[in-house]
Design a protein around this motif. Structure first.
Motif, PDB file in Angstrom:
ATOM      1  N   THR A   1      28.946  38.441  18.311  1.00 25.02           N
ATOM      2  CA  THR A   1      29.664  38.622  19.728  1.00 25.02           C
ATOM      3  C   THR A   1      28.806  37.367  20.778  1.00 25.02           C
ATOM      4  N   SER A   2      29.335  37.098  21.570  1.00 27.29           N
ATOM      5  CA  SER A   2      28.628  36.276  22.925  1.00 27.29           C
ATOM      6  C   SER A   2      28.992  37.224  24.085  1.00 27.29           C
ATOM      7  N   LYS A   3      28.154  37.656  25.160  1.00 30.55           N
ATOM      8  CA  LYS A   3      28.337  38.013  26.484  1.00 30.55           C
ATOM      9  C   LYS A   3      29.672  38.557  26.980  1.00 30.55           C
ATOM     10  N   SER A   4      30.448  37.305  26.687  1.00 33.61           N
ATOM     11  CA  SER A   4      31.192  37.225  26.422  1.00 33.61           C
ATOM     12  C   SER A   4      32.361  37.534  25.689  1.00 33.61           C
ATOM     13  N   GLY A   5      32.035  38.102  24.343  1.00 36.40           N
ATOM     14  CA  GLY A   5      33.196  38.893  24.001  1.00 36.40           C
ATOM     15  C   GLY A   5      33.696  37.450  23.264  1.00 36.40           C
ATOM     16  N   GLU A   6      33.184  36.649  22.842  1.00 33.30           N
ATOM     17  CA  GLU A   6      33.488  35.421  21.708  1.00 33.30           C
ATOM     18  C   GLU A   6      32.493  35.542  19.914  1.00 33.30           C
ATOM     19  N   GLU A   7      33.242  35.210  19.848  1.00 32.75           N
ATOM     20  CA  GLU A   7      32.553  35.533  18.909  1.00 32.75           C
ATOM     21  C   GLU A   7      32.212  33.771  18.073  1.00 32.75           C
ATOM     22  N   VAL A   8      30.789  34.280  17.621  1.00 35.52           N
ATOM     23  CA  VAL A   8      29.624  32.727  17.710  1.00 35.52           C
ATOM     24  C   VAL A   8      29.276  32.175  15.857  1.00 35.52           C
ATOM     25  N   THR A   9      29.623  31.735  15.196  1.00 33.70           N
ATOM     26  CA  THR A   9      29.384  31.158  14.196  1.00 33.70           C
ATOM     27  C   THR A   9      28.071  30.345  14.593  1.00 33.70           C
ATOM     28  N   LEU A  10      26.780  30.448  13.678  1.00 32.56           N
ATOM     29  CA  LEU A  10      25.367  30.012  13.746  1.00 32.56           C
ATOM     30  C   LEU A  10      25.724  29.018  12.467  1.00 32.56           C
ATOM     31  N   ARG A  11      25.647  27.350  11.982  1.00 32.21           N
ATOM     32  CA  ARG A  11      25.912  26.742  10.829  1.00 32.21           C
ATOM     33  C   ARG A  11      24.742  25.623  10.887  1.00 32.21           C
ATOM     34  N   ALA A  12      24.134  25.055   9.840  1.00 26.03           N
ATOM     35  CA  ALA A  12      24.067  23.657   9.715  1.00 26.03           C
ATOM     36  C   ALA A  12      24.882  22.507  10.178  1.00 26.03           C
TER      37      ALA A  12
ATOM     38  N   VAL B   1      23.426  25.041  14.829  1.00 31.86           N
ATOM     39  CA  VAL B   1      24.884  24.240  15.741  1.00 31.86           C
ATOM     40  C   VAL B   1      25.546  25.654  15.630  1.00 31.86           C
ATOM     41  N   ALA B   2      26.312  26.009  17.085  1.00 30.74           N
ATOM     42  CA  ALA B   2      26.652  27.335  17.643  1.00 30.74           C
ATOM     43  C   ALA B   2      28.610  26.540  17.538  1.00 30.74           C
ATOM     44  N   GLU B   3      29.409  27.430  16.778  1.00 30.92           N
ATOM     45  CA  GLU B   3      30.626  27.125  16.246  1.00 30.92           C
ATOM     46  C   GLU B   3      31.045  28.397  17.541  1.00 30.92           C
ATOM     47  N   VAL B   4      32.541  28.059  18.504  1.00 28.71           N
ATOM     48  CA  VAL B   4      33.364  29.114  19.068  1.00 28.71           C
ATOM     49  C   VAL B   4      34.763  28.551  18.549  1.00 28.71           C
ATOM     50  N   ARG B   5      35.483  29.266  18.032  1.00 29.25           N
ATOM     51  CA  ARG B   5      36.938  29.314  17.561  1.00 29.25           C
ATOM     52  C   ARG B   5      36.976  27.805  17.578  1.00 29.25           C
ATOM     53  N   GLY B   6      36.336  27.446  16.206  1.00 26.68           N
ATOM     54  CA  GLY B   6      36.562  26.271  15.970  1.00 26.68           C
ATOM     55  C   GLY B   6      35.708  24.451  16.890  1.00 26.68           C
ATOM     56  N   LYS B   7      35.356  25.202  17.795  1.00 27.82           N
ATOM     57  CA  LYS B   7      34.349  24.385  18.650  1.00 27.82           C
ATOM     58  C   LYS B   7      33.902  23.999  18.493  1.00 27.82           C
ATOM     59  N   LEU B   8      32.741  22.888  18.632  1.00 29.13           N
ATOM     60  CA  LEU B   8      30.800  22.617  18.517  1.00 29.13           C
ATOM     61  C   LEU B   8      30.138  22.781  20.023  1.00 29.13           C
ATOM     62  N   VAL B   9      30.100  24.254  19.975  1.00 32.38           N
ATOM     63  CA  VAL B   9      29.364  24.474  21.691  1.00 32.38           C
ATOM     64  C   VAL B   9      27.601  24.682  21.671  1.00 32.38           C
ATOM     65  N   GLY B  10      27.370  23.939  20.267  1.00 34.21           N
ATOM     66  CA  GLY B  10      25.868  24.157  20.755  1.00 34.21           C
ATOM     67  C   GLY B  10      25.129  23.607  19.977  1.00 34.21           C
ATOM     68  N   ASN B  11      23.771  22.536  20.174  1.00 34.30           N
ATOM     69  CA  ASN B  11      23.092  22.220  18.226  1.00 34.30           C
ATOM     70  C   ASN B  11      21.759  22.570  18.398  1.00 34.30           C
ATOM     71  N   SER B  12      20.417  22.039  17.776  1.00 31.88           N
ATOM     72  CA  SER B  12      19.488  22.812  17.893  1.00 31.88           C
ATOM     73  C   SER B  12      19.175  21.969  16.748  1.00 31.88           C
ATOM     74  N   GLU B  13      17.754  21.540  16.631  1.00 35.59           N
ATOM     75  CA  GLU B  13      16.745  21.511  15.456  1.00 35.59           C
ATOM     76  C   GLU B  13      15.503  21.384  15.448  1.00 35.59           C
ATOM     77  N   VAL B  14      14.909  21.653  14.273  1.00 38.09           N
ATOM     78  CA  VAL B  14      13.599  21.046  14.474  1.00 38.09           C
ATOM     79  C   VAL B  14      13.172  20.272  13.205  1.00 38.09           C
ATOM     80  N   ARG B  15      12.421  19.295  13.579  1.00 37.19           N
ATOM     81  CA  ARG B  15      11.707  18.288  13.085  1.00 37.19           C
ATOM     82  C   ARG B  15      10.711  18.573  12.426  1.00 37.19           C
ATOM     83  N   ARG B  16      10.240  18.430  11.365  1.00 43.55           N
ATOM     84  CA  ARG B  16       9.289  17.956  10.717  1.00 43.55           C
ATOM     85  C   ARG B  16       7.847  16.888  11.118  1.00 43.55           C
TER      86      ARG B  16
END
Ligand SMILES: CC(C)(COP(=O)(O)OP(=O)(O)OC[C@H]1O[C@@H](n2cnc3c(N)ncnc32)[C@H](O)[C@@H]1OP(=O)(O)O)[C@@H](O)C(=O)NCCC(=O)NCCS
Length: 187
Positions: free
Chosen positions: A11-22, A81-96
């Protein structure tokens, strides 16, 4: 790692449920909008810490996402990636590293959408990237950040990155130079 794999929710600081996935192929349209919204932020904010400088279209983004997914499947890339209510709100990666001598080493990049920043999402994405990098056998990670981006530096230091150097004037934007801070972490 597998495309679309769910790591966890919080749960984010503003109370949203955030899912982290690839990332997954179905993210294509959302990724275009995400990338273009970042590019658009450069105009009002000359210090905006994202170097992507061209708006993306279906062709360029398909190519980029196909490469990312191939990297995920072959363990060359970690994606969060971070998803809030089905919306993609963050993207990140680590490349070898691409050569054998640097296969244990990753380069990290991350961004969170305007309107979703400072809610703890970037920090949780970073924690997950670090954890997944460890699981994948990585030993070190590096990143570059604008010296004008104290918020990002703060988040990186919070997960254990340390400032290891500075490249003066690496960025030239709007007739002005900006230094880059190099940060690294031993996992
Ligand atoms: C940098 C970024 C990924 C961080 O993600 P985020 O979700 O906003 O970060 P969080 O909410 O997890 O944490 C923000 C932290 O920075 C702190 N912060 C905010 N402004 C700050 C400032 N000017 N100086 C220092 N710390 C600052 C907040 O207080 C918070 O720390 P705390 O949890 O200890 O209180 C995100 O803001 C972003 O994408 N920014 C635009 C693009 C970008 O800069 N990408 C990084 C390129 S290297």
């Amino acid at each position: 790692m597998k495309a679309g794999k769910v790591y966890r929710s919080f749960t984010s600081k503003s109370g949203e449920e955030v899912t982290l996935r690839a990332a997954k192929w179905e993210d294509l349209q959302a990724m275009i909008e995400f990338a273009n919204s970042l590019v658009d932020e450069r105009t009002p904010d000359p210090d905006f810490g994202v170097i992507l400088d061209r708006r993306q279209d279906l062709e360029s983004e398909s190519q980029w996402l196909a490469n990312l997914l191939a990297g995920i499947e072959s363990d060359r890339e970690l994606s969060v990636v971070a998803e809030v209510r089905g919306k993609l709100v963050g993207n990140s990666e680590v490349r070898r590293g691409s050569v054998n001598d640097e296969f244990h080493h990753g380069k990290l990049g991350i961004s969170v959408s305007k309107g979703y920043r400072e809610q703890g999402i970037g920090l949780e994405m970073m924690k997950t990237l670090v954890e997944e990098s460890r699981k994948a056998g990585l030993k070190t990670i590096e990143l570059e950040v604008f010296a004008t981006n104290p918020r990002a530096v703060h988040v990186y230091e919070k997960v254990g990155f340390r400032q290891v150097g500075r490249i003066p004037k690496k960025i030239f934007r709007n007739n002005r130079f900006i230094d880059i801070i190099l940060m690294a972490m031993v996992l």
